[in-house]
Enzyme design. Structure first.
Site, PDB file in Angstrom:
ATOM      1  N   GLU A  45      -6.748 -21.220 -16.250  1.00  0.00           N
ATOM      2  CA  GLU A  45      -7.132 -21.849 -14.989  1.00  0.00           C
ATOM      3  C   GLU A  45      -8.148 -22.933 -15.331  1.00  0.00           C
ATOM      4  O   GLU A  45      -9.293 -22.641 -15.634  1.00  0.00           O
ATOM      5  CB  GLU A  45      -7.740 -20.825 -14.035  1.00  0.00           C
ATOM      6  CG  GLU A  45      -8.116 -21.430 -12.688  1.00  0.00           C
ATOM      7  CD  GLU A  45      -9.015 -20.529 -11.857  1.00  0.00           C
ATOM      8  OE1 GLU A  45      -9.052 -20.713 -10.619  1.00  0.00           O
ATOM      9  OE2 GLU A  45      -9.692 -19.662 -12.423  1.00  0.00           O
TER      10      GLU A  45
ATOM     11  N   ASP B 160       0.856  -1.196   0.000  1.00  0.00           N
ATOM     12  CA  ASP B 160       0.000   0.000   0.000  1.00  0.00           C
ATOM     13  C   ASP B 160       0.887   1.240   0.000  1.00  0.00           C
ATOM     14  O   ASP B 160       1.728   1.391   0.884  1.00  0.00           O
ATOM     15  CB  ASP B 160      -0.902  -0.044   1.235  1.00  0.00           C
ATOM     16  CG  ASP B 160      -1.668   1.246   1.464  1.00  0.00           C
ATOM     17  OD1 ASP B 160      -1.878   1.993   0.485  1.00  0.00           O
ATOM     18  OD2 ASP B 160      -2.058   1.504   2.627  1.00  0.00           O
TER      19      ASP B 160
ATOM     20  N   ASP C 284      -4.092   3.819   2.825  1.00  0.00           N
ATOM     21  CA  ASP C 284      -5.527   3.532   2.975  1.00  0.00           C
ATOM     22  C   ASP C 284      -5.795   2.075   3.358  1.00  0.00           C
ATOM     23  O   ASP C 284      -6.950   1.661   3.494  1.00  0.00           O
ATOM     24  CB  ASP C 284      -6.299   3.908   1.723  1.00  0.00           C
ATOM     25  CG  ASP C 284      -5.956   3.038   0.509  1.00  0.00           C
ATOM     26  OD1 ASP C 284      -5.037   2.187   0.621  1.00  0.00           O
ATOM     27  OD2 ASP C 284      -6.581   3.215  -0.557  1.00  0.00           O
TER      28      ASP C 284
ATOM     29  N   ASP D 181      -8.975 -16.794 -16.306  1.00  0.00           N
ATOM     30  CA  ASP D 181      -9.768 -17.274 -15.183  1.00  0.00           C
ATOM     31  C   ASP D 181     -10.826 -18.270 -15.654  1.00  0.00           C
ATOM     32  O   ASP D 181     -11.560 -18.012 -16.610  1.00  0.00           O
ATOM     33  CB  ASP D 181     -10.437 -16.066 -14.516  1.00  0.00           C
ATOM     34  CG  ASP D 181     -11.131 -16.407 -13.221  1.00  0.00           C
ATOM     35  OD1 ASP D 181     -10.453 -16.848 -12.292  1.00  0.00           O
ATOM     36  OD2 ASP D 181     -12.360 -16.219 -13.146  1.00  0.00           O
TER      37      ASP D 181
ATOM     38  N   ASP E 234      -1.792  -1.307  -3.830  1.00  0.00           N
ATOM     39  CA  ASP E 234      -2.091  -0.562  -5.053  1.00  0.00           C
ATOM     40  C   ASP E 234      -0.952  -0.674  -6.058  1.00  0.00           C
ATOM     41  O   ASP E 234       0.103  -1.253  -5.765  1.00  0.00           O
ATOM     42  CB  ASP E 234      -2.396   0.907  -4.732  1.00  0.00           C
ATOM     43  CG  ASP E 234      -1.360   1.537  -3.809  1.00  0.00           C
ATOM     44  OD1 ASP E 234      -0.157   1.305  -4.029  1.00  0.00           O
ATOM     45  OD2 ASP E 234      -1.757   2.253  -2.864  1.00  0.00           O
TER      46      ASP E 234
END
Length: 591
Positions: A288, A51, A55, A234, A59
């Site tokens: 996947e 981070d 927050d 995915d 990110d």
């Protein structure tokens, strides 16, 4: 008429003016060399990595700040879990806008800076392609659910369901969701059901609609043109639905993924995707492959079929537990695990390519699941699994924190979890009275996806250096003061430095990429011993899957040669047939 000599001269000149044909690729042990076969891939779950603004949510700028760490580790491909705009019903796997960055992660400028930083360090980036389903807040679904005549209606799968004499509505079939309950939800706006194999907020796309496929190919081009080097796809075997979607039989309900996956049009869709997009770029694709058996693998990755480069087969990572719904970690044996890798070596041929992994964002930590995460054994146990993953057949995939030997989190109560799969299962199993809370929570603490998603442990400062804030999105593992990157950086015997040495060894040893594999002791309950051979080079890997010391004699009069690497720094045995192995010790020899 032209003189014959002049015609000959013109013909030769024309031939010489043609572009030279690309030289034939020289095979290595029968395999066509590719950069993605030689790569070591490192998966980043952006929410949990680093981070940058306090927050509590990881990110993109945070990732950029750690690129030198990744480069020093030695990995050369980064797989970034979904970074797209999302309402986060399933932590980014419910995409609202495929061409926009999730606001919690940053901006498109932050993504461009990350990609530039990766390329500057001579690494590559692949991203998630999540196109079996979208978010229900995606503009396509907002339009689709608005009316039965909307142009986007057929972007998704709608059915009227069944209506009893008393007016009771029931779903079109008995499909269960991966996340508990029915895979169908009645939408009041048009009074029809939509299909969602996963969460209610993740409606499945209708791949039979060519407009859907073209939208997918367009967004793939968007990111490839930006400079990414491919995709992790995915649940890609689920995009082609079963013909007619009849009720699952009692036998099929024991393992719904096997019924859902590899539908009648999957090969057609993947070949079209390859033809229209993938074949036009220097990229890699890894699917996947939920619901896909080893026997079906060749139909997806055989390079003569022009579909995918690789898939994730879950036989090893899911040993002892189910690939569907709430699961418990059952008993498994080393011979069973070895049999999986042995079967891969004999079933997959020179036109196929494999992956090797035991971790990702959907599975608990390696050392807690397969090894011994006690303080006395964790380091050597974690090193053993890195040894195995980086020396077996296939492209190795590491998950953030593997290189530190991070462990499962000590979950105690349902409020500790963020994972929608756990929360839904708790409602379905505990609140319904089918299972006690104590039994359910004990099982989930061992297998929950949230074990992998706790923040990366960078140092011993508050919140493990993951954030400067006080409230990370998911609790940091309390063992971070003992297990963190800064502590291991200065320790030559750490998991981190050992993993760096392993990756360097693999990078300079083609036998670990293209070499043949032989399991020397398939039935041994504690020792995994195998060779990798390429031409006249042979390497021996010996691993003690036990918390006890053991003496192991190599079969067939074989002698261990020159010791290249051991996870126990004091090991020096070489040129001997009998090896005295410490608990969880692994060694690599050049024969």
């Amino acid at each position: 008429m032209f003189p014959r000599r002049l015609l000959h001269t013109l013909f030769v000149a024309a031939l010489l003016s043609l572009p030279a044909a690309a030289p034939a690729q020289q095979l290595v042990n029968g395999y066509e060399p590719k950069w993605w076969k030689e790569a070591v891939v490192y998966q980043i779950y952006p929410r949990s990595f680093k981070d940058s603004n306090g927050d509590g949510i990881g990110d993109l700028p945070g990732i950029t700040s750690k690129l030198d760490y990744l480069r020093k580790l030695g990995v050369n491909v980064i797989w970034l879990s979904p970074h797209f705009d999302s309402p986060n019903a399933d932590n980014g796997y419910d995409i609202r806008d495929y061409r926009k960055v999730m606001k919690e992660f940053g901006t498109m400028a932050d993504f461009d800076a990350l990609l530039a930083g990766i390329k500057k360090r001579h690494m590559r980036l692949i991203i998630d392609l999540v196109v079996n389903h979208t978010s229900d807040e995606n503009k396509w679904f907002v339009e689709s659910r608005s009316s039965k005549t909307n142009p986007y209606r057929d972007f998704y799968i709608w059915r009227p369901g069944h209506t009893a004499a008393d007016g009771t509505r029931t779903p079109p079939n008995n499909y269960p969701s991966y996340f508990s309950g029915s895979a169908w939800t009645l939408d009041p706006k048009t009074n029809e059901y939509y299909l969602h194999y996963f969460a209610v907020k993740q409606p499945d796309l209708n791949w039979e609609n060519p407009k859907v496929r073209e939208e997918v190919y367009s967004l793939m081009r968007f990111w490839l043109d930006k400079g990414v080097s491919g995709f992790r796809m995915d649940v890609i075997p689920l995009i082609s639905k079963p013909t007619g979607m009849p009720d699952l039989t009692p036998e099929q309900l024991k393992s719904p993924p096997n019924a859902y996956a590899n539908g009648p049009h999957l090969a057609e869709y993947l070949r079209e995707m390859n033809r229209e997009v993938l074949s036009k770029y220097d990229d890699m694709s890894v699917g996947e492959a939920t619901g896909t058996t080893l026997a079906q693998t060749g139909s997806l990755v055989d390079d003569r079929r022009h579909e995918l480069n690789m898939i994730f087969n879950f036989d090893a990572i899911k040993i002892g537990r189910s690939d569907f719904g709430p699961s418990q970690l059952g008993a498994w044996s080393l011979p069973e695990l070895k049999a999986i890798y042995d079967a891969h070596a004999t079933t997959l041929g020179k036109h196929d390519w494999d992956t090797v992994f035991l971790s990702n964002h959907d599975n608990p930590r390696i050392v807690s699941t397969f090894g011994d995460d006690s303080p006395a054994m964790r380091v050597s146990s974690a090193k053993l699994f890195e040894t195995m993953i980086l020396t077996l057949r296939g492209t190795p995939f590491l998950f953030e924190g593997d290189e530190l030997g991070m462990t499962n989190y000590p979950f105690r109560k349902i409020e500790d979890y963020d994972d929608i799969a756990v929360k839904n299962a708790y409602k379905a199993e505990v609140e319904s009275g089918k299972m006690s809370a104590a039994v359910f929570l004990a099982a989930q603490a061992r297998v929950s996806r949230d074990n992998a998603r706790t923040p990366m442990q960078w140092d011993s400062s508050p919140e493990a250096g993951f954030t400067t804030g006080n409230h990370p999105w998911l609790a940091v593992n309390p063992n971070y003061k003992q297990i963190n990157a800064a502590e291991q950086e200065s320790d030559p015997a750490s998991v981190l430095n050992y993993t760096r040495a392993l990756i360097r060894l693999r990078a300079h040893t083609q036998a670990f990429v293209y070499g043949d594999y032989e399991d020397l002791a398939p039935q041994d309950a504690h020792i995994y011993a195998y060779t990798r051979t390429l031409g006249d080079e042979t390497y021996l890997v010996v691993e003690n899957f036990s918390s006890s010391a053991t003496s192991y004699t190599l079969p067939g009069g074989l002698k261990a040669g020159t010791l290249l690497l051991s996870d126990i720094p004091s090991s020096h045995e070489a040129n001997t047939s009998t090896l005295n192995l410490s608990p969880w010790e692994s060694r690599i020899y050049r024969q």
